[in-house]
Design an enzyme around this catalytic site. Sequence first.
Site, PDB file in Angstrom:
ATOM      1  N   ARG A 112     -47.028 -37.985  -1.152  1.00 19.09           N
ATOM      2  CA  ARG A 112     -48.011 -36.928  -1.430  1.00 19.09           C
ATOM      3  C   ARG A 112     -47.408 -35.541  -1.223  1.00 19.09           C
ATOM      4  NH1 ARG A 112     -51.944 -35.664   2.149  1.00 19.09           N
ATOM      5  NH2 ARG A 112     -51.989 -37.778   3.013  1.00 19.09           N
ATOM      6  N   TYR A 156     -61.636 -20.344 -20.380  1.00 16.77           N
ATOM      7  CA  TYR A 156     -61.748 -21.800 -20.450  1.00 16.77           C
ATOM      8  C   TYR A 156     -63.009 -22.242 -19.686  1.00 16.77           C
ATOM      9  CZ  TYR A 156     -61.018 -26.561 -19.007  1.00 16.77           C
ATOM     10  OH  TYR A 156     -61.215 -27.884 -18.734  1.00 16.77           O
ATOM     11  N   ASP A 199     -53.722 -17.365 -16.374  1.00 13.40           N
ATOM     12  CA  ASP A 199     -53.668 -18.686 -17.005  1.00 13.40           C
ATOM     13  C   ASP A 199     -52.848 -18.521 -18.279  1.00 13.40           C
ATOM     14  OD1 ASP A 199     -54.138 -20.971 -18.542  1.00 13.40           O
ATOM     15  OD2 ASP A 199     -56.151 -21.270 -17.730  1.00 13.40           O
ATOM     16  N   LYS A 243     -51.378 -29.354 -22.182  1.00 12.40           N
ATOM     17  CA  LYS A 243     -51.407 -28.795 -23.538  1.00 12.40           C
ATOM     18  C   LYS A 243     -49.990 -28.706 -24.121  1.00 12.40           C
ATOM     19  CE  LYS A 243     -55.727 -28.223 -22.343  1.00 12.40           C
ATOM     20  NZ  LYS A 243     -56.696 -29.272 -22.497  1.00 12.40           N
TER      21      LYS A 243
HETATM   22  C1  PLP Z   1     -56.736 -22.364 -20.935  1.00 17.10           C
HETATM   23  C2  PLP Z   1     -56.950 -23.617 -20.169  1.00 17.10           C
HETATM   24  N1  PLP Z   1     -56.733 -23.629 -18.844  1.00 17.10           N
HETATM   25  C3  PLP Z   1     -56.933 -24.736 -18.096  1.00 17.10           C
HETATM   26  C4  PLP Z   1     -57.389 -25.899 -18.658  1.00 17.10           C
HETATM   27  C5  PLP Z   1     -57.641 -27.115 -17.781  1.00 17.10           C
HETATM   28  O1  PLP Z   1     -56.597 -28.002 -17.898  1.00 17.10           O
HETATM   29  P1  PLP Z   1     -56.693 -29.594 -17.644  1.00 17.10           P
HETATM   30  O2  PLP Z   1     -57.532 -30.147 -18.748  1.00 17.10           O
HETATM   31  O3  PLP Z   1     -55.264 -29.998 -17.677  1.00 17.10           O
HETATM   32  O4  PLP Z   1     -57.337 -29.797 -16.331  1.00 17.10           O
HETATM   33  C6  PLP Z   1     -57.624 -25.953 -20.036  1.00 17.10           C
HETATM   34  C7  PLP Z   1     -58.120 -27.198 -20.661  1.00 17.10           C
HETATM   35  O5  PLP Z   1     -58.559 -27.194 -21.795  1.00 17.10           O
HETATM   36  C8  PLP Z   1     -57.403 -24.778 -20.809  1.00 17.10           C
HETATM   37  O6  PLP Z   1     -57.616 -24.759 -22.128  1.00 17.10           O
END
Ligand code: PLP
Length: 377
Positions: A51, A102, A173, A198
């Site tokens: 972990r 998001y 982000d 992604k």
């Molecule tokens: C811009 C963005 N940040 C964070 C996330 C969250 O990521 P995860 O689905 O890997 O938890 C997403 C998911 O669509 C996203 O589009």
Amino acid sequence: MSTHDHELSDLDPQSQVVAAGRPSKTDDAGVNPSINLNSTFVAPGATGYGRYGNETWSALEGAIEVLEGGKTLIFASGQAAISAVFSLLPRGAVIVSSKNGYTGTMVALRKLEESGAAEVRYVDVSNTQEVLAAIKGSLFLWLESPTNPGLEVADLPTLIEAAKSLNIGVGVDNTFATPLLQQPLKMGADIVIHSLTKYIAGHSDVILGSVSTNDSALFGRIQEVRKFSGAIPGPFEVWLALRGLRTLGVRMERAQKNALELATRLSLHPAVEKVRYPGLASDPHHKRAKSFMKGYGAVISFDVKGGPDAADKACASSRLITFATSLGGVESLWERRHRWSAESPTIPKNLIRLSVGIEDVEDLWRDIDQALNSSQR
Ligand SMILES: Cc1ncc(COP(=O)(O)O)c(C=O)c1O
């Protein structure tokens, strides 16, 4: 980061994605890291327990460190990475955030507000004056740019510099742009997160996230959160993400080329009311994106004539493009964003988000054109 990774900082990112995170080049070493499936390690040692870390995690973390320019910790998902960052904020913190981010981030922020843990000031991140006014007296600025799914572009260099001059923490982000198109830590941001799910993993087969920072105290605190929240990734998923990263450069190049062509054609299609893509010269965010980004990404959002029903009909009528959520994979996906109840009210009900993949662009266009035409019948 291995000793080998330290030698890669002067390379072009197209080479870094291929070369970083590999074992040192000693006799008979593998060219790829192993998938380390151990939960425990013989004592005494630096790792100790699964972990806390393993060589497969270190390889991917080292690669992202090379690309983003900051020490990196990987998490079980992008959402876990975002939650880890927010968990560091003291009770009552004032956060400034995009109102169009998001949905998972928006839900996490709303929960912080509801529990009284934080006050959130929501802004249009593309309106620099509005953001500059809102950050006064705040503790943390959270920037998503380009935003999901509005594709607004924040003036990252200006906003980061202004926030840092006021001693305000900045998190970005960077999922939509990837470090190939912008590197917010190099602009002065404290934290960069990714949904590695992604573009970086790129094949719609893993869920993973990352947090990167240049601040060693912050790194230590985030490491503690990961250890004791337990939101750790599985080694196999990590290995797959590293394998996916190898082709990030060519995937991005191809997907962006497709996206620009499709956005151009979509803006002329009679079934489309409005196209959002910062790569279009006519897009309100184009000039800004061009000034500091190395590309415009491969997500297009557009509003379909005829409202939500027509947009739903279009998504259900495609043959090549898959009707599904998510983005950043080799295959093109689309969906009407408001099929999710958590989508922001400022996003139009008839908006389709299209994640452009690496298929043949003429095949993609034929599919989009026939789906849009059938949506109008
Ligand atoms: C811009 C963005 N940040 C964070 C996330 C969250 O990521 P995860 O689905 O890997 O938890 C997403 C998911 O669509 C996203 O589009």
